[in-house]
Design an enzyme around this catalytic site. Structure first.
Site, PDB file in Angstrom:
ATOM      1  N   SER A 127       0.946  -1.443  -0.323  1.00 36.75           N
ATOM      2  CA  SER A 127       0.285   0.250   0.120  1.00 36.75           C
ATOM      3  C   SER A 127       0.871   0.995  -0.038  1.00 36.75           C
ATOM      4  O   SER A 127       1.788   1.046   0.147  1.00 36.75           O
ATOM      5  CB  SER A 127      -0.657  -0.430   1.914  1.00 36.75           C
ATOM      6  OG  SER A 127       0.059   0.076   2.728  1.00 36.75           O
ATOM      7  N   LYS A 128       0.027   2.328  -0.062  1.00 36.40           N
ATOM      8  CA  LYS A 128       1.046   3.340  -0.300  1.00 36.40           C
ATOM      9  C   LYS A 128       1.933   4.275   1.092  1.00 36.40           C
ATOM     10  O   LYS A 128       2.719   4.070   1.688  1.00 36.40           O
ATOM     11  CB  LYS A 128       0.034   5.351  -0.277  1.00 36.40           C
ATOM     12  CG  LYS A 128       0.509   6.287  -0.465  1.00 36.40           C
ATOM     13  CD  LYS A 128      -0.686   7.284  -0.760  1.00 36.40           C
ATOM     14  CE  LYS A 128       0.048   8.549  -0.313  1.00 36.40           C
ATOM     15  NZ  LYS A 128       0.466   8.722   1.376  1.00 36.40           N
ATOM     16  N   ARG A 129       0.980   3.948   2.070  1.00 38.21           N
ATOM     17  CA  ARG A 129       1.468   3.933   3.478  1.00 38.21           C
ATOM     18  C   ARG A 129       2.791   2.940   3.818  1.00 38.21           C
ATOM     19  O   ARG A 129       3.507   3.238   4.262  1.00 38.21           O
ATOM     20  CB  ARG A 129       0.203   3.036   4.343  1.00 38.21           C
ATOM     21  CG  ARG A 129      -0.864   3.687   4.854  1.00 38.21           C
ATOM     22  CD  ARG A 129      -1.438   4.249   6.087  1.00 38.21           C
ATOM     23  NE  ARG A 129      -0.642   4.129   7.569  1.00 38.21           N
ATOM     24  CZ  ARG A 129      -1.053   2.623   8.266  1.00 38.21           C
ATOM     25  NH1 ARG A 129      -2.692   2.676   7.401  1.00 38.21           N
ATOM     26  NH2 ARG A 129      -0.479   2.168   9.264  1.00 38.21           N
TER      27      ARG A 129
END
Ligand code: GLU
Length: 507
Positions: free
Chosen positions: A266-268
């Site tokens: 994910s972006k995280r």
């Protein structure tokens, strides 16, 4: 039967920046198309206007262009199966929804969002799942449960409706997925999906996707594994519309997993690990989501690293240009299981592609960086430097820290190296060395070395100790390529001036 022309599509919804998982889907479609002499189509699936994000379509175009995936047919490129944006195909879909109503494969439903929410809440309270399906559809408000008169009345009164697909009971739906092999679903676990909405007169993803794949003569659907659960509905739609004969073959690609291997990347994860998960920078309200391009990756490195997330060539080869990928790619070698993203490996790919580039190309790239720093240098000088230091870097942007001393004198000296190397007789020796260096007529590496070696011998000092101190004076630390070559390239005056400066400034 003559073989069908390979036509594949990448069909993103413009709901935000394209994630590298999406880029990999595009890449596998592109490679498959090129491998088989087919067409690579870009279709924008924007029927859900509530999720539309400004700039997302352009971002897709820019990303594919940067990565060199040429689109054969698309919104910008045109083509004989257009338009290629679903919101511009609005008039096409209704007739197929009507056809499904007429043949009994679909029905009108009038349940309001509030009513459905209430049913969901009750189910939740009873720890059940709510689904609009074959088990409860006759208790809900639709053209199957209501009388024809009532249906007509509601429609005439302009009540909003949706069209739902009537999933048949207890039917096995089977497909031979090119990645997963034979997969069978039983319809009993499936709900009656909305396929068309009166509110915006638009189909939902499922209907639009099937209609377009059919009309655009798509031969293979290659997409992420999150779409696997939609396959039975899609197959039933092909059946219901009597398009089964030309139904595309499916291939569902494995997920790209976090560096830990647990869960979807994910972006995280990118934020946490300091690596990009997007091809290009994407402007956020409170900053920028980093892109591979702006982080200094070469497009060929990104294609290479993405290709090996889920695919393997069946050989030891790891480095591929895009043409080599086209040549070697086969969908049969795509794995079923998730592919773990490794940020260090990503850098490694960039380093390897950097090494593959010739010095001339790299020197032009590095020269742009130099100009940005206000450094003007002869391009052949830059090329010589690139040749010497390129194997020490992963990115063009790192060339500066490995070679700045060729362009400017060090402004500071690494205290650790000072402590270790600039001690005892060394400062005095370096002071005397200036006089000796001034005597060198032919300023070339071998002659410089001979003079220094003779001095070391005469004064009885350690060779390593002196050389490290000399390096400290020229580069400011304990790094860099062959020291005598550095001295030769800096020239006599500059070398002597740096030794003098070191004697004066290191205390
Ligand atoms: N519009 C879908 C998406 O955003 C396409 C899925 C498919 O390829 O069928 O991923």
């Amino acid at each position: 039967m003559t073989a069908r022309k390979v036509r594949v599509r990448f069909a993103p919804s413009p709901t935000g920046p394209l994630h590298i998982g999406g880029v990999r889907t595009a890449l596998f479609n592109y490679l498959f198309a090129k491998k088989h002499g087919g067409d690579f189509i870009l279709r924008i699936e924007d029927t859900d206007s509530t999720r539309f994000v400004e700039g997302a379509e352009e971002y897709v175009n820019d990303s594919l262009a940067w990565l060199g995936m040429a689109v054969d047919e698309g919104v910008k490129e045109g083509g004989e199966f257009g338009p290629y944006k679903q919101s511009e195909r609005k008039d096409i879909y209704k007739k197929y929804a009507d056809e499904l109503i007429e043949s009994g494969w679909a029905y009108y439903a009038f349940d309001t969002p509030a009513e459905l929410d209430a049913l969901r809440a009750t189910a939740e309270a009873e720890k059940r799942n709510f689904a609009y399906d074959m088990h409860n559809r006759m208790q809900l408000k639709n053209s199957l449960s209501l009388s024809d008169d009532e249906v007509k009345q509601r429609m005439d009164a302009g009540e909003p409706w949706v069209i739902r697909f009537k999933m048949p009971e207890n039917t096995d739906v089977q497909t031979n997925d090119m990645v997963r092999g034979s997969v069978t679903f039983n319809t009993n676990t499936l709900d009656d999906k909305v396929i068309f909405k009166s509110a915006d007169q638009l189909p939902t993803y499922h209907l639009a996707n099937i209609v377009d794949d059919h009309l655009m003569e798509i031969s293979h659907v290659i997409r992420g594994e999150e779409w696997l659960p939609s396959v039975p509905l899609h197959i039933m739609l092909y059946k219901a519309l009597k398009w089964e004969d030309t139904m595309p073959t499916f291939a569902h690609l494995p997920l790209i997993l976090k560096p830990t291997g647990k869960g979807k990347l994910s972006k995280r994860d990118g934020d946490k690990g300091g690596f990009p998960v997007f091809p290009l920078n994407w402007q956020l309200e409170d900053g920028v989501a980093a892109g591979y391009k702006e982080s200094g990756y070469f497009p060929e490195a990104v294609n290479n690293l993405l290709a090996l997330l889920g695919w393997n060539p069946g050989t030891e080869q790891e480095l591929f240009s895009i043409d080599e990928l086209v040549e070697s790619f086969s969908i049969e070698r795509v794995n079923k299981s998730g592919a773990r993203f490794d940020p260090d490996k990503a850098k490694w790919f960039n380093q390897q592609h950097l090494m593959r580039k010739d010095n001339e190309e790299l020197s032009l790239l590095f020269n742009d960086e130099l100009n940005e720093r206000g450094v003007v240098a002869d391009i052949s000088f830059v090329e010589q430097i690139v040749a010497m230091v390129k194997e020490r870097v992963n990115f063009v942007s790192e060339l500066w820290e490995q070679s700045f001393f060729f362009f400017e004198a060090p402004s500071e000296y690494d205290p650790k190296v000072v402590k270790k190397r600039w001690k005892g007789d060394v400062p005095a020796f370096m002071g005397d060395l200036v006089t000796e260096l001034e005597k060198v007529d032919n300023w070339v590496a071998d002659d410089i070395k001979a003079v220094i070696a003779a001095q070391i011998e005469a004064k009885g000092l350690g060779f390593g100790l002196v050389m490290n101190a000399f390096r400290l004076a020229l580069v400011g630390g304990g790094f860099g390529p062959d020291l005598m070559v550095i001295a030769e390239m800096l020239g006599k005056d500059e070398t002597i001036s740096r030794v003098k400066a070191a004697v004066e400034n290191i205390g």
